[in-house]
Enzyme design. Structure first.
Site, short mmCIF file in Angstrom:
data_model
loop_
_atom_site.label_atom_id
_atom_site.label_comp_id
_atom_site.label_asym_id
_atom_site.label_seq_id
_atom_site.Cartn_x
_atom_site.Cartn_y
_atom_site.Cartn_z
N CYS A 102 78.11 70.75 77.68
CA CYS A 102 79.28 71.44 77.17
C CYS A 102 80.23 71.64 78.35
O CYS A 102 79.84 72.14 79.40
CB CYS A 102 78.88 72.79 76.58
SG CYS A 102 80.28 73.83 76.13
N CYS A 105 80.63 75.62 79.27
CA CYS A 105 79.59 76.48 79.87
C CYS A 105 78.48 75.71 80.58
O CYS A 105 77.51 76.30 81.03
CB CYS A 105 79.00 77.41 78.82
SG CYS A 105 77.95 76.57 77.61
N CYS A 125 73.38 61.47 71.59
CA CYS A 125 72.09 61.91 71.07
C CYS A 125 71.87 63.34 71.55
O CYS A 125 71.52 63.56 72.71
CB CYS A 125 71.02 60.96 71.57
SG CYS A 125 69.41 61.18 70.81
#
Length: 141
Positions: A102, A105, A125
């Site tokens: 991400c 974060c 995936c």
């Protein structure tokens, strides 16, 4: 879709992450773990919506880009936005792979491989335990 991630990275202490996440979510997202195939949430989900980061809530993938890769993990051919995820060289497990995190974060989400369907040819995936799903009607609020 408007950019819903902040310019400032989300950072928390290890204790804060442990308090917020389930043990499996913590293992996957903060310790770069992998859930067993066909055991995590969303691997066979076909409903519309937006997949968000379980750690910070940033939008990551649209269900419209999800497909059945046969691997037992949620697979997408593209992130919701080019800035939603970041890619990193991963040389663990005696292989060279591309880790996906991400961008908001740094939560470990999974890996991307060049064997997906068109239009991108990519297979993101992802670990289902790294994701939450928001129904379409909730994401437009």
């Amino acid at each position: 879709m408007a950019d819903q991630t902040s310019e400032i990275k989300v950072t928390k202490s290890d204790a804060e992450w442990r308090e917020q996440l389930t043990p499996e979510q913590y293992h996957v997202t903060r310790k770069h773990g992998t859930e067993r195939a066909f055991t995590g949430p969303y691997w066979d989900d076909k409903s519309p919506g937006i997949y968000t980061c379980v750690c910070c809530g940033a939008p990551l993938f649209d269900a419209e880009t999800k497909y059945d890769s046969g691997t037992g993990w949620p697979s997408f051919y593209a992130p919701i936005d080019g800035d939603a995820v970041s890619e990193h060289d991963d040389r663990s497990l005696f292989a060279r792979r591309t880790e996906v995190r991400c961008a908001n974060c740094d939560a470990h989400l999974g890996h991307v491989f060049p064997d997906g369907p068109q239009p991108t040819g990519q297979r993101y995936c992802m670990n289902g335990n790294a994701l939450n799903k928001v129904a379409d009607d909730e994401s437009s609020a």
